[in-house]
Design a protein around this motif. Structure first.
Motif, PDB file in Angstrom:
ATOM      1  N   UNK A 371       0.816  -1.210   0.000  1.00  0.00           N
ATOM      2  CA  UNK A 371       0.000   0.000   0.000  1.00  0.00           C
ATOM      3  C   UNK A 371       0.844   1.252   0.000  1.00  0.00           C
ATOM      4  N   UNK A 372       1.915   1.268   0.807  1.00  0.00           N
ATOM      5  CA  UNK A 372       2.707   2.489   0.941  1.00  0.00           C
ATOM      6  C   UNK A 372       3.636   2.673  -0.247  1.00  0.00           C
ATOM      7  N   UNK A 373       4.387   1.642  -0.564  1.00  0.00           N
ATOM      8  CA  UNK A 373       5.399   1.827  -1.585  1.00  0.00           C
ATOM      9  C   UNK A 373       4.846   1.554  -2.967  1.00  0.00           C
ATOM     10  N   UNK A 374       5.744   1.219  -3.856  1.00  0.00           N
ATOM     11  CA  UNK A 374       5.352   1.064  -5.257  1.00  0.00           C
ATOM     12  C   UNK A 374       4.291  -0.028  -5.416  1.00  0.00           C
ATOM     13  N   UNK A 375       4.683  -1.189  -5.906  1.00  0.00           N
ATOM     14  CA  UNK A 375       3.723  -2.279  -6.031  1.00  0.00           C
ATOM     15  C   UNK A 375       2.637  -1.995  -7.055  1.00  0.00           C
TER      16      UNK A 375
END
Lengths: 377, 247
Positions: A371-375
Protein backbone atom coordinates in the motif's frame (compact mmCIF):
# COMPACT_ATOMS: atom_id res chain seq x y z
CA UNK A 1 19.84 -8.58 -37.74
CA UNK A 2 17.15 -11.06 -36.86
CA UNK A 3 19.53 -13.30 -35.00
CA UNK A 4 20.78 -10.34 -33.00
CA UNK A 5 17.27 -9.60 -31.81
CA UNK A 6 16.54 -13.15 -30.79
CA UNK A 7 15.82 -13.44 -27.08
CA UNK A 8 18.78 -15.06 -25.33
CA UNK A 9 17.88 -17.37 -22.51
CA UNK A 10 20.03 -17.54 -19.35
CA UNK A 11 22.42 -20.54 -19.13
CA UNK A 12 20.52 -23.70 -18.22
CA UNK A 13 22.55 -24.47 -15.13
CA UNK A 14 21.53 -21.23 -13.39
CA UNK A 15 17.76 -21.69 -13.49
CA UNK A 16 15.25 -24.23 -12.29
CA UNK A 17 15.79 -26.72 -9.50
CA UNK A 18 19.30 -27.67 -10.59
CA UNK A 19 20.28 -24.02 -10.81
CA UNK A 20 18.84 -23.35 -7.36
CA UNK A 21 20.71 -26.32 -5.88
CA UNK A 22 23.96 -25.24 -7.50
CA UNK A 23 23.70 -21.65 -6.35
CA UNK A 24 22.42 -22.28 -2.82
CA UNK A 25 23.69 -25.67 -1.70
CA UNK A 26 26.72 -26.64 -3.79
CA UNK A 27 28.27 -23.32 -4.70
CA UNK A 28 31.80 -24.32 -3.74
CA UNK A 29 33.40 -27.13 -1.77
CA UNK A 30 32.89 -25.63 1.75
CA UNK A 31 29.29 -24.95 0.88
CA UNK A 32 28.87 -28.54 -0.39
CA UNK A 33 30.53 -29.94 2.72
CA UNK A 34 28.20 -28.04 5.03
CA UNK A 35 25.20 -29.14 2.95
CA UNK A 36 26.22 -32.79 3.22
CA UNK A 37 26.83 -32.46 6.96
CA UNK A 38 23.40 -30.93 7.53
CA UNK A 39 21.76 -33.63 5.41
CA UNK A 40 23.51 -36.28 7.51
CA UNK A 41 22.29 -34.68 10.77
CA UNK A 42 18.73 -34.46 9.49
CA UNK A 43 18.95 -38.09 8.35
CA UNK A 44 19.90 -39.08 11.88
CA UNK A 45 17.41 -36.85 13.67
CA UNK A 46 14.20 -36.95 11.67
CA UNK A 47 13.60 -40.75 11.74
CA UNK A 48 14.36 -40.80 15.45
CA UNK A 49 11.95 -37.98 16.34
CA UNK A 50 9.23 -39.41 14.08
CA UNK A 51 9.66 -42.81 15.65
CA UNK A 52 9.55 -41.42 19.19
CA UNK A 53 6.59 -39.10 18.67
CA UNK A 54 4.49 -41.21 16.33
CA UNK A 55 5.49 -44.68 15.18
CA UNK A 56 6.54 -46.24 18.49
CA UNK A 57 4.41 -43.99 20.66
CA UNK A 58 1.42 -45.01 22.77
CA UNK A 59 -1.63 -42.89 22.26
CA UNK A 60 -4.40 -44.57 24.20
CA UNK A 61 -3.33 -48.22 24.40
CA UNK A 62 0.06 -49.76 25.15
CA UNK A 63 1.73 -52.40 22.99
CA UNK A 64 -0.19 -55.11 24.82
CA UNK A 65 -3.44 -53.47 23.80
CA UNK A 66 -4.43 -52.35 27.31
CA UNK A 67 -5.86 -48.90 27.88
CA UNK A 68 -3.25 -46.80 29.72
CA UNK A 69 -4.40 -45.28 33.00
CA UNK A 70 -1.06 -44.57 34.68
CA UNK A 71 2.62 -44.29 33.83
CA UNK A 72 3.42 -47.90 34.75
CA UNK A 73 1.29 -49.08 31.86
CA UNK A 74 3.22 -47.07 29.26
CA UNK A 75 4.97 -49.37 26.81
CA UNK A 76 8.33 -47.82 27.50
CA UNK A 77 7.98 -48.50 31.22
CA UNK A 78 6.78 -52.06 30.70
CA UNK A 79 9.55 -52.85 28.26
CA UNK A 80 12.32 -50.30 27.73
CA UNK A 81 13.10 -51.86 24.33
CA UNK A 82 9.60 -51.20 23.17
CA UNK A 83 8.01 -47.87 22.80
CA UNK A 84 8.44 -44.14 22.43
CA UNK A 85 6.40 -41.33 23.85
CA UNK A 86 3.42 -42.12 26.05
CA UNK A 87 0.80 -39.64 24.90
CA UNK A 88 -1.86 -41.32 26.98
CA UNK A 89 -1.14 -38.83 29.74
CA UNK A 90 -2.28 -36.02 27.44
CA UNK A 91 -5.28 -38.09 26.38
CA UNK A 92 -6.35 -38.79 29.95
CA UNK A 93 -5.68 -35.26 31.21
CA UNK A 94 -6.82 -33.49 28.05
CA UNK A 95 -9.81 -31.92 29.73
CA UNK A 96 -7.63 -30.30 32.39
CA UNK A 97 -5.13 -29.04 29.85
CA UNK A 98 -7.86 -27.28 27.90
CA UNK A 99 -10.35 -26.20 30.58
CA UNK A 100 -8.66 -26.58 33.96
CA UNK A 101 -11.19 -27.53 36.63
CA UNK A 102 -14.16 -25.96 34.90
CA UNK A 103 -17.30 -27.97 35.79
CA UNK A 104 -18.08 -30.53 33.08
CA UNK A 105 -21.76 -29.57 32.91
CA UNK A 106 -20.87 -26.00 32.04
CA UNK A 107 -17.98 -26.72 29.71
CA UNK A 108 -20.05 -25.98 26.61
CA UNK A 109 -19.74 -22.34 27.64
CA UNK A 110 -15.96 -22.47 27.32
CA UNK A 111 -16.25 -24.25 23.99
CA UNK A 112 -18.66 -21.62 22.78
CA UNK A 113 -16.26 -18.89 23.95
CA UNK A 114 -13.35 -20.55 22.10
CA UNK A 115 -15.47 -20.77 18.98
CA UNK A 116 -16.60 -17.15 19.31
CA UNK A 117 -13.00 -16.03 19.82
CA UNK A 118 -12.08 -17.52 16.46
CA UNK A 119 -15.11 -15.82 14.99
CA UNK A 120 -14.17 -12.48 16.56
CA UNK A 121 -10.61 -12.70 15.23
CA UNK A 122 -11.81 -13.43 11.71
CA UNK A 123 -12.52 -9.82 10.59
CA UNK A 124 -9.25 -8.69 12.17
CA UNK A 125 -7.22 -11.28 10.32
CA UNK A 126 -8.93 -11.10 6.93
CA UNK A 127 -9.59 -7.52 5.99
CA UNK A 128 -11.22 -8.61 2.74
CA UNK A 129 -13.97 -10.54 4.51
CA UNK A 130 -17.39 -9.70 3.03
CA UNK A 131 -19.64 -7.75 5.46
CA UNK A 132 -16.54 -7.14 7.57
CA UNK A 133 -18.17 -4.16 9.27
CA UNK A 134 -20.87 -6.32 10.86
CA UNK A 135 -18.35 -8.95 11.91
CA UNK A 136 -16.36 -6.18 13.59
CA UNK A 137 -19.37 -5.18 15.68
CA UNK A 138 -19.33 -8.72 17.01
CA UNK A 139 -15.59 -8.44 17.71
CA UNK A 140 -16.21 -5.32 19.81
CA UNK A 141 -18.92 -6.89 21.97
CA UNK A 142 -17.16 -10.26 22.18
CA UNK A 143 -15.22 -9.43 25.40
CA UNK A 144 -18.51 -8.68 27.18
CA UNK A 145 -20.14 -11.87 25.92
CA UNK A 146 -17.05 -13.89 26.84
CA UNK A 147 -17.04 -12.41 30.33
CA UNK A 148 -20.61 -13.49 31.05
CA UNK A 149 -20.16 -16.83 29.31
CA UNK A 150 -17.05 -17.80 31.22
CA UNK A 151 -17.65 -16.14 34.54
CA UNK A 152 -21.40 -16.49 34.79
CA UNK A 153 -24.17 -14.01 35.43
CA UNK A 154 -27.13 -13.11 33.17
CA UNK A 155 -28.71 -16.45 34.00
CA UNK A 156 -25.52 -18.51 33.72
CA UNK A 157 -24.32 -20.25 36.86
CA UNK A 158 -21.26 -18.56 38.27
CA UNK A 159 -17.98 -20.42 37.79
CA UNK A 160 -15.36 -18.97 40.08
CA UNK A 161 -12.05 -18.20 38.39
CA UNK A 162 -10.12 -20.53 40.71
CA UNK A 163 -11.75 -23.35 38.75
CA UNK A 164 -10.36 -21.96 35.49
CA UNK A 165 -7.13 -23.40 34.22
CA UNK A 166 -5.04 -24.69 31.36
CA UNK A 167 -5.37 -23.22 27.90
CA UNK A 168 -8.41 -21.25 29.07
CA UNK A 169 -6.33 -19.19 31.50
CA UNK A 170 -3.48 -18.84 29.02
CA UNK A 171 -5.81 -17.50 26.36
CA UNK A 172 -7.74 -15.23 28.71
CA UNK A 173 -4.52 -13.69 30.04
CA UNK A 174 -2.83 -13.50 26.64
CA UNK A 175 -5.77 -12.09 24.68
CA UNK A 176 -6.93 -9.63 27.33
CA UNK A 177 -3.39 -8.49 28.07
CA UNK A 178 -2.58 -7.88 24.42
CA UNK A 179 -5.94 -6.31 23.58
CA UNK A 180 -5.96 -3.91 26.56
CA UNK A 181 -2.27 -3.07 26.46
CA UNK A 182 -2.44 -1.86 22.87
CA UNK A 183 -4.68 1.19 23.41
CA UNK A 184 -3.09 1.94 26.79
CA UNK A 185 0.34 1.72 25.19
CA UNK A 186 -0.68 4.15 22.45
CA UNK A 187 -1.90 6.67 25.02
CA UNK A 188 1.29 6.29 27.06
CA UNK A 189 3.47 6.72 23.98
CA UNK A 190 1.62 9.87 22.93
CA UNK A 191 1.69 11.08 26.53
CA UNK A 192 5.41 10.60 26.82
CA UNK A 193 5.95 12.71 23.70
CA UNK A 194 3.48 15.35 24.83
CA UNK A 195 4.61 18.96 25.09
CA UNK A 196 2.79 19.29 28.40
CA UNK A 197 5.46 18.55 31.00
CA UNK A 198 3.11 17.09 33.62
CA UNK A 199 1.60 14.53 31.24
CA UNK A 200 4.94 13.66 29.71
CA UNK A 201 6.57 13.23 33.11
CA UNK A 202 3.76 11.06 34.46
CA UNK A 203 3.82 8.77 31.42
CA UNK A 204 7.61 8.53 31.48
CA UNK A 205 7.59 7.68 35.17
CA UNK A 206 4.93 5.02 34.70
CA UNK A 207 6.72 3.42 31.76
CA UNK A 208 10.13 3.47 33.39
CA UNK A 209 8.81 2.10 36.66
CA UNK A 210 6.86 -0.78 35.12
CA UNK A 211 9.64 -1.61 32.70
CA UNK A 212 12.24 -1.53 35.43
CA UNK A 213 10.48 -4.21 37.48
CA UNK A 214 10.37 -7.94 36.67
CA UNK A 215 6.95 -9.31 35.72
CA UNK A 216 7.11 -11.71 38.66
CA UNK A 217 7.42 -8.78 41.04
CA UNK A 218 4.43 -7.15 39.42
CA UNK A 219 2.45 -10.37 39.80
CA UNK A 220 3.26 -10.56 43.51
CA UNK A 221 2.47 -6.88 43.73
CA UNK A 222 -0.92 -7.50 42.10
CA UNK A 223 -1.66 -10.41 44.42
CA UNK A 224 -0.56 -8.83 47.67
CA UNK A 225 -0.58 -5.07 47.30
CA UNK A 226 -3.47 -4.34 44.94
CA UNK A 227 -6.16 -5.31 47.48
CA UNK A 228 -4.67 -2.74 49.88
CA UNK A 229 -5.51 0.05 47.45
CA UNK A 230 -9.12 -1.02 47.12
CA UNK A 231 -11.88 0.22 49.42
CA UNK A 232 -12.70 -2.17 52.21
CA UNK A 233 -15.22 -4.89 51.47
CA UNK A 234 -14.38 -5.09 47.79
CA UNK A 235 -12.53 -8.26 47.06
CA UNK A 236 -10.78 -8.38 43.75
CA UNK A 237 -10.73 -11.69 41.95
CA UNK A 238 -7.33 -13.38 41.85
CA UNK A 239 -7.30 -13.72 38.09
CA UNK A 240 -8.30 -10.07 37.67
CA UNK A 241 -5.41 -8.99 39.89
CA UNK A 242 -3.01 -10.95 37.74
CA UNK A 243 -4.66 -9.55 34.64
CA UNK A 244 -4.10 -6.01 35.89
CA UNK A 245 -0.42 -6.72 36.50
CA UNK A 246 0.05 -8.38 33.11
CA UNK A 247 -1.75 -5.54 31.30
CA UNK A 248 0.27 -2.82 33.00
CA UNK A 249 3.48 -4.67 32.23
CA UNK A 250 2.58 -5.16 28.59
CA UNK A 251 1.33 -1.60 28.08
CA UNK A 252 4.66 -0.16 29.23
CA UNK A 253 6.48 -2.26 26.64
CA UNK A 254 3.90 -1.50 23.99
CA UNK A 255 4.27 2.21 24.71
CA UNK A 256 8.00 2.10 24.03
CA UNK A 257 7.51 0.11 20.85
CA UNK A 258 4.95 2.57 19.54
CA UNK A 259 7.09 5.52 20.60
CA UNK A 260 9.81 4.06 18.40
CA UNK A 261 7.36 4.09 15.50
CA UNK A 262 6.30 7.65 16.28
CA UNK A 263 9.90 8.81 16.19
CA UNK A 264 10.28 7.47 12.68
CA UNK A 265 7.55 9.76 11.31
CA UNK A 266 9.13 12.78 9.61
CA UNK A 267 8.18 16.19 11.07
CA UNK A 268 6.78 17.14 7.67
CA UNK A 269 3.83 14.84 8.30
CA UNK A 270 2.92 16.76 11.45
CA UNK A 271 3.36 20.07 9.66
CA UNK A 272 1.22 19.01 6.71
CA UNK A 273 -1.55 17.81 9.03
CA UNK A 274 -1.42 21.01 11.08
CA UNK A 275 -1.40 23.24 8.02
CA UNK A 276 -4.66 21.57 6.94
CA UNK A 277 -6.22 22.68 10.23
CA UNK A 278 -6.25 19.30 11.97
CA UNK A 279 -6.46 19.17 15.73
CA UNK A 280 -3.94 17.21 17.81
CA UNK A 281 -6.19 14.14 18.08
CA UNK A 282 -7.24 14.09 14.43
CA UNK A 283 -3.63 14.50 13.35
CA UNK A 284 -2.54 11.57 15.50
CA UNK A 285 -5.48 9.30 14.72
CA UNK A 286 -5.60 9.88 10.98
CA UNK A 287 -2.02 10.65 9.98
CA UNK A 288 0.59 9.81 12.56
CA UNK A 289 -0.57 6.64 14.33
CA UNK A 290 -1.58 4.69 11.21
CA UNK A 291 1.95 5.17 9.90
CA UNK A 292 3.70 4.68 13.24
CA UNK A 293 1.82 1.45 13.97
CA UNK A 294 2.59 0.13 10.49
CA UNK A 295 6.28 0.68 11.10
CA UNK A 296 6.04 -0.95 14.52
CA UNK A 297 4.23 -4.14 13.48
CA UNK A 298 7.28 -6.43 13.87
CA UNK A 299 8.14 -5.23 17.41
CA UNK A 300 4.45 -5.09 18.41
CA UNK A 301 4.04 -8.74 17.46
CA UNK A 302 7.36 -9.49 19.10
CA UNK A 303 6.30 -8.11 22.49
CA UNK A 304 2.86 -9.71 22.11
CA UNK A 305 4.45 -13.12 21.58
CA UNK A 306 6.67 -12.39 24.57
CA UNK A 307 3.65 -11.64 26.73
CA UNK A 308 1.79 -14.72 25.56
CA UNK A 309 4.66 -16.87 26.77
CA UNK A 310 5.22 -14.81 29.92
CA UNK A 311 1.69 -15.59 31.08
CA UNK A 312 3.16 -18.92 32.25
CA UNK A 313 4.69 -16.98 35.16
CA UNK A 314 1.28 -16.79 36.83
CA UNK A 315 2.05 -20.27 38.15
CA UNK A 316 4.02 -18.67 40.97
CA UNK A 317 0.95 -16.92 42.32
CA UNK A 318 -1.01 -20.15 42.25
CA UNK A 319 -2.89 -19.81 38.99
CA UNK A 320 -2.71 -22.90 36.83
CA UNK A 321 -2.27 -22.03 33.19
CA UNK A 322 -1.36 -24.56 30.51
CA UNK A 323 2.14 -25.07 31.87
CA UNK A 324 0.81 -25.08 35.43
CA UNK A 325 -1.57 -27.94 34.62
CA UNK A 326 1.36 -29.75 33.02
CA UNK A 327 3.43 -29.41 36.15
CA UNK A 328 0.47 -30.42 38.27
CA UNK A 329 0.09 -33.57 36.19
CA UNK A 330 3.78 -34.35 36.62
CA UNK A 331 3.36 -34.17 40.38
CA UNK A 332 0.64 -36.81 40.21
CA UNK A 333 2.11 -40.23 41.15
CA UNK A 334 0.09 -41.80 38.36
CA UNK A 335 2.03 -39.85 35.78
CA UNK A 336 5.44 -39.38 37.39
CA UNK A 337 8.33 -39.30 34.98
CA UNK A 338 6.42 -38.31 31.86
CA UNK A 339 8.01 -34.87 31.68
CA UNK A 340 9.16 -35.28 28.04
CA UNK A 341 5.64 -35.88 26.84
CA UNK A 342 4.09 -33.10 28.91
CA UNK A 343 6.65 -30.42 28.13
CA UNK A 344 6.61 -31.45 24.48
CA UNK A 345 2.84 -31.05 24.36
CA UNK A 346 2.83 -27.71 26.21
CA UNK A 347 5.60 -26.40 23.96
CA UNK A 348 3.71 -27.53 20.89
CA UNK A 349 0.53 -25.70 21.96
CA UNK A 350 2.46 -22.51 22.69
CA UNK A 351 4.34 -22.85 19.42
CA UNK A 352 1.12 -23.19 17.41
CA UNK A 353 -0.20 -19.91 18.82
CA UNK A 354 3.03 -17.91 18.65
CA UNK A 355 3.91 -19.20 15.20
CA UNK A 356 0.44 -18.18 14.07
CA UNK A 357 1.04 -14.66 15.40
CA UNK A 358 4.41 -14.47 13.73
CA UNK A 359 3.04 -15.59 10.35
CA UNK A 360 0.19 -13.14 10.68
CA UNK A 361 2.60 -10.27 11.25
CA UNK A 362 4.54 -11.22 8.11
CA UNK A 363 1.30 -11.30 6.12
CA UNK A 364 0.35 -7.91 7.54
CA UNK A 365 3.72 -6.37 6.73
CA UNK A 366 3.56 -7.62 3.17
CA UNK A 367 0.03 -6.39 2.70
CA UNK A 368 0.62 -2.92 4.13
CA UNK A 369 3.94 -2.43 2.40
CA UNK A 370 2.37 -2.77 -1.03
CA UNK A 371 0.00 0.00 0.00
CA UNK A 372 2.71 2.49 0.94
CA UNK A 373 5.40 1.83 -1.58
CA UNK A 374 5.35 1.06 -5.26
CA UNK A 375 3.72 -2.28 -6.03
CA UNK A 376 0.73 -2.83 -8.28
CA UNK A 377 -2.31 -0.64 -7.84
CA UNK B 1 -3.00 50.46 3.86
CA UNK B 2 -3.40 48.32 6.93
CA UNK B 3 -7.17 48.30 6.36
CA UNK B 4 -7.03 46.18 3.26
CA UNK B 5 -4.10 44.02 4.36
CA UNK B 6 -4.97 40.35 4.65
CA UNK B 7 -1.63 39.53 6.27
CA UNK B 8 0.20 41.98 8.47
CA UNK B 9 3.53 41.34 10.21
CA UNK B 10 4.70 44.06 12.58
CA UNK B 11 8.14 44.08 14.20
CA UNK B 12 8.27 40.31 14.25
CA UNK B 13 11.24 38.82 16.06
CA UNK B 14 12.20 35.22 16.52
CA UNK B 15 15.19 33.36 17.88
CA UNK B 16 16.29 29.74 17.54
CA UNK B 17 18.24 29.45 20.77
CA UNK B 18 20.64 32.41 20.53
CA UNK B 19 20.32 32.70 16.78
CA UNK B 20 18.24 35.75 15.88
CA UNK B 21 16.45 34.31 12.86
CA UNK B 22 13.85 37.05 12.28
CA UNK B 23 14.82 40.65 13.09
CA UNK B 24 12.08 43.27 13.14
CA UNK B 25 10.30 41.92 10.11
CA UNK B 26 7.49 44.10 8.78
CA UNK B 27 5.33 42.94 5.89
CA UNK B 28 1.90 43.91 4.66
CA UNK B 29 0.15 41.74 2.09
CA UNK B 30 -3.03 42.88 0.38
CA UNK B 31 -5.82 40.64 -0.82
CA UNK B 32 -5.02 38.90 -4.14
CA UNK B 33 -1.45 40.15 -3.97
CA UNK B 34 1.31 37.79 -5.12
CA UNK B 35 4.52 38.12 -3.16
CA UNK B 36 7.73 36.33 -4.06
CA UNK B 37 10.27 36.03 -1.25
CA UNK B 38 13.89 35.30 -2.11
CA UNK B 39 17.24 35.44 -0.43
CA UNK B 40 20.23 33.25 0.43
CA UNK B 41 19.69 30.14 2.51
CA UNK B 42 19.47 30.79 6.23
CA UNK B 43 18.05 34.25 5.64
CA UNK B 44 14.81 33.42 7.47
CA UNK B 45 12.42 33.35 4.49
CA UNK B 46 10.99 29.92 5.30
CA UNK B 47 10.76 30.76 8.99
CA UNK B 48 8.85 33.92 8.15
CA UNK B 49 6.16 32.20 6.11
CA UNK B 50 5.96 29.33 8.60
CA UNK B 51 5.15 31.93 11.26
CA UNK B 52 2.14 33.01 9.20
CA UNK B 53 0.33 29.71 9.84
CA UNK B 54 2.04 29.21 13.17
CA UNK B 55 4.14 26.19 12.29
CA UNK B 56 6.73 28.35 14.02
CA UNK B 57 5.96 30.68 16.92
CA UNK B 58 7.21 34.25 16.81
CA UNK B 59 8.45 35.66 20.09
CA UNK B 60 7.95 39.39 19.62
CA UNK B 61 5.76 41.59 17.47
CA UNK B 62 2.37 40.81 16.01
CA UNK B 63 1.09 38.75 13.13
CA UNK B 64 -2.49 39.30 11.99
CA UNK B 65 -4.00 37.07 9.32
CA UNK B 66 -7.42 37.93 7.92
CA UNK B 67 -8.25 39.92 11.02
CA UNK B 68 -7.15 37.16 13.43
CA UNK B 69 -4.13 37.81 15.60
CA UNK B 70 -1.85 34.80 16.11
CA UNK B 71 -1.29 34.27 19.81
CA UNK B 72 -1.22 31.20 22.01
CA UNK B 73 -5.00 30.94 21.52
CA UNK B 74 -5.51 27.51 19.93
CA UNK B 75 -8.87 28.39 18.43
CA UNK B 76 -7.35 31.35 16.61
CA UNK B 77 -4.56 29.15 15.30
CA UNK B 78 -7.06 26.61 13.99
CA UNK B 79 -9.07 29.37 12.33
CA UNK B 80 -5.99 30.83 10.67
CA UNK B 81 -4.91 27.41 9.42
CA UNK B 82 -8.30 26.92 7.82
CA UNK B 83 -7.76 30.17 5.90
CA UNK B 84 -4.16 29.49 4.91
CA UNK B 85 -2.99 26.65 2.68
CA UNK B 86 0.62 25.59 2.61
CA UNK B 87 2.79 23.72 0.12
CA UNK B 88 6.11 22.31 1.31
CA UNK B 89 9.45 21.69 -0.32
CA UNK B 90 9.23 17.97 0.50
CA UNK B 91 5.52 17.68 -0.55
CA UNK B 92 4.65 15.95 2.75
CA UNK B 93 1.89 13.84 1.25
CA UNK B 94 0.47 11.17 3.55
CA UNK B 95 2.11 7.99 2.22
CA UNK B 96 -0.45 5.59 3.72
CA UNK B 97 -3.36 7.20 1.88
CA UNK B 98 -4.22 7.25 -1.81
CA UNK B 99 -4.07 10.51 -3.73
CA UNK B 100 -7.81 10.93 -3.46
CA UNK B 101 -7.81 10.17 0.27
CA UNK B 102 -4.97 12.66 0.79
CA UNK B 103 -7.20 15.36 -0.66
CA UNK B 104 -10.52 14.36 0.94
CA UNK B 105 -9.15 13.78 4.46
CA UNK B 106 -9.17 17.37 5.71
CA UNK B 107 -12.50 18.37 4.08
CA UNK B 108 -14.17 15.32 5.63
CA UNK B 109 -12.66 15.55 9.11
CA UNK B 110 -12.04 19.26 9.56
CA UNK B 111 -14.88 20.74 7.51
CA UNK B 112 -17.30 17.81 8.13
CA UNK B 113 -18.05 17.54 4.44
CA UNK B 114 -20.02 14.42 3.35
CA UNK B 115 -17.73 11.84 1.76
CA UNK B 116 -19.34 11.87 -1.68
CA UNK B 117 -19.10 15.64 -1.86
CA UNK B 118 -15.47 15.59 -0.73
CA UNK B 119 -14.60 13.04 -3.40
CA UNK B 120 -16.22 15.14 -6.06
CA UNK B 121 -14.24 18.13 -4.79
CA UNK B 122 -11.04 16.08 -4.85
CA UNK B 123 -11.62 15.12 -8.47
CA UNK B 124 -12.24 18.77 -9.36
CA UNK B 125 -9.00 19.79 -7.67
CA UNK B 126 -7.11 17.02 -9.46
CA UNK B 127 -8.50 18.35 -12.78
CA UNK B 128 -7.15 21.77 -11.87
CA UNK B 129 -3.66 20.39 -11.26
CA UNK B 130 -4.08 18.19 -14.38
CA UNK B 131 -3.64 14.70 -12.90
CA UNK B 132 -7.17 13.29 -12.38
CA UNK B 133 -5.97 9.90 -13.70
CA UNK B 134 -3.73 9.42 -10.65
CA UNK B 135 -6.58 9.62 -8.11
CA UNK B 136 -6.32 6.04 -6.89
CA UNK B 137 -2.55 5.73 -6.78
CA UNK B 138 -0.41 6.12 -3.67
CA UNK B 139 2.07 8.99 -3.31
CA UNK B 140 5.01 6.58 -3.58
CA UNK B 141 3.90 5.68 -7.11
CA UNK B 142 4.02 9.27 -8.40
CA UNK B 143 6.88 11.41 -9.68
CA UNK B 144 8.01 14.39 -7.63
CA UNK B 145 6.23 16.85 -9.87
CA UNK B 146 2.99 14.89 -9.63
CA UNK B 147 3.32 14.63 -5.86
CA UNK B 148 3.78 18.37 -5.52
CA UNK B 149 0.71 18.97 -7.68
CA UNK B 150 -1.29 16.61 -5.44
CA UNK B 151 -0.01 18.60 -2.45
CA UNK B 152 -1.29 21.80 -4.07
CA UNK B 153 -4.66 20.15 -4.77
CA UNK B 154 -4.81 18.96 -1.17
CA UNK B 155 -4.34 22.51 0.10
CA UNK B 156 -6.81 23.97 -2.38
CA UNK B 157 -9.48 21.49 -1.32
CA UNK B 158 -9.76 23.36 1.98
CA UNK B 159 -10.69 26.45 -0.04
CA UNK B 160 -8.07 28.74 1.52
CA UNK B 161 -7.91 32.51 0.99
CA UNK B 162 -4.15 32.53 1.17
CA UNK B 163 -1.56 30.06 -0.13
CA UNK B 164 1.97 29.80 1.20
CA UNK B 165 4.62 28.06 -0.89
CA UNK B 166 7.85 27.09 0.82
CA UNK B 167 10.36 26.43 -1.98
CA UNK B 168 7.87 24.25 -3.84
CA UNK B 169 10.22 23.34 -6.69
CA UNK B 170 13.54 22.99 -4.88
CA UNK B 171 13.26 19.23 -4.40
CA UNK B 172 12.23 18.55 -8.00
CA UNK B 173 14.17 17.33 -11.00
CA UNK B 174 14.58 20.13 -13.56
CA UNK B 175 12.12 18.66 -16.07
CA UNK B 176 9.35 18.56 -13.46
CA UNK B 177 9.69 22.13 -12.25
CA UNK B 178 7.68 23.53 -15.13
CA UNK B 179 4.60 21.39 -14.52
CA UNK B 180 4.41 22.63 -10.94
CA UNK B 181 5.09 26.27 -11.84
CA UNK B 182 2.37 26.11 -14.53
CA UNK B 183 -0.15 25.12 -11.89
CA UNK B 184 1.04 27.95 -9.65
CA UNK B 185 0.75 30.48 -12.48
CA UNK B 186 -2.84 29.34 -13.11
CA UNK B 187 -3.53 29.78 -9.44
CA UNK B 188 -2.03 33.28 -9.42
CA UNK B 189 -4.08 34.25 -12.46
CA UNK B 190 -7.18 32.99 -10.65
CA UNK B 191 -6.72 35.70 -8.02
CA UNK B 192 -5.30 33.74 -5.08
CA UNK B 193 -3.33 35.63 -2.45
CA UNK B 194 0.08 33.97 -2.54
CA UNK B 195 3.39 34.20 -0.74
CA UNK B 196 6.00 32.14 -2.54
CA UNK B 197 9.49 31.45 -1.31
CA UNK B 198 11.41 30.45 -4.42
CA UNK B 199 14.54 30.88 -6.46
CA UNK B 200 12.64 30.56 -9.73
CA UNK B 201 13.22 34.07 -11.01
CA UNK B 202 11.36 33.42 -14.25
CA UNK B 203 8.27 32.59 -12.24
CA UNK B 204 8.82 35.68 -10.09
CA UNK B 205 8.99 37.94 -13.14
CA UNK B 206 5.77 36.47 -14.58
CA UNK B 207 3.48 36.53 -11.57
CA UNK B 208 4.89 38.58 -8.69
CA UNK B 209 3.25 41.86 -7.75
CA UNK B 210 6.04 42.51 -5.31
CA UNK B 211 9.48 41.04 -4.59
CA UNK B 212 10.77 40.70 -1.05
CA UNK B 213 14.48 40.12 -0.56
CA UNK B 214 15.67 38.84 2.82
CA UNK B 215 19.13 38.43 4.27
CA UNK B 216 20.24 37.56 7.78
CA UNK B 217 16.74 37.66 9.21
CA UNK B 218 15.87 41.09 7.82
CA UNK B 219 13.86 42.28 4.87
CA UNK B 220 16.52 44.10 2.87
CA UNK B 221 14.49 45.23 -0.07
CA UNK B 222 10.87 45.29 -1.18
CA UNK B 223 10.11 46.35 -4.73
CA UNK B 224 8.11 45.69 -7.87
CA UNK B 225 9.67 42.94 -9.99
CA UNK B 226 10.55 45.46 -12.66
CA UNK B 227 12.50 47.64 -10.26
CA UNK B 228 13.89 44.68 -8.30
CA UNK B 229 15.47 42.97 -11.29
CA UNK B 230 16.50 46.02 -13.31
CA UNK B 231 17.36 48.61 -10.74
CA UNK B 232 17.75 47.24 -7.21
CA UNK B 233 18.71 49.68 -4.48
CA UNK B 234 20.79 47.64 -2.06
CA UNK B 235 24.22 46.26 -2.85
CA UNK B 236 23.32 42.99 -1.14
CA UNK B 237 20.42 42.53 -3.55
CA UNK B 238 22.67 43.28 -6.53
CA UNK B 239 25.20 40.70 -5.37
CA UNK B 240 22.50 38.07 -4.83
CA UNK B 241 20.92 38.71 -8.21
CA UNK B 242 24.24 38.62 -10.01
CA UNK B 243 24.97 35.24 -8.45
CA UNK B 244 21.58 33.74 -9.07
CA UNK B 245 21.07 35.06 -12.60
CA UNK B 246 24.50 34.19 -13.92
CA UNK B 247 24.30 30.53 -13.02
Amino acid sequence: MNEMNEVRKPPVATTGIIGWLRINLFFNWTNSLITLFVIYCLYQFIPWILDWTIFSADFKYNYLGEQITNQEMCSRNLDPENGGACWAVIYVRFYQFIYGFYPKVEVWRVNLAYFMLAFALLPLLYTKLPYRKYFLYFTYIFPVIAYFLLNGGLGFTEVSTNKWGGLLVTLVLGCTGIALAFPIGIMLALGRRSKLPVISMMCTLFIEFIRGVPLITLLFFGMVMLPLFLPEGIDMDGLVRVLVAVTLFQSAYMAEVIRGGLQAIPPGQYEAAKSLGMSYWRMNLLIILPQAIRISIPPIVNTSIGLFKDTTLVIIVGILDLLGIGRGTLADTNWLGLSYEIYFFVSLVFFIFTFGMSRYSLYLEKKLKTGINMGAD
Amino acid sequence: MSEESIISLKNVNKWFGDFHVLQDVNLEVKKKERIVVCGPSGSGKSTMIRCINRLEEHQEGSIVVDGIELTGNLKNIDNVRKEVGMVFQQFNLFPHLSVKENITLAPIWVKKMPKAEAEELAMRQLEIVKIPEQANKYPGQLSGGQQQRVAIARSLAMNPNIMLFDEPTSALDPEMIKEVLDVMVDLANGGMTMIVVTHEMGFAKTVADRMVFMDEGKIVEEASPDKFFNNPESDRTKLFLSQILHQ
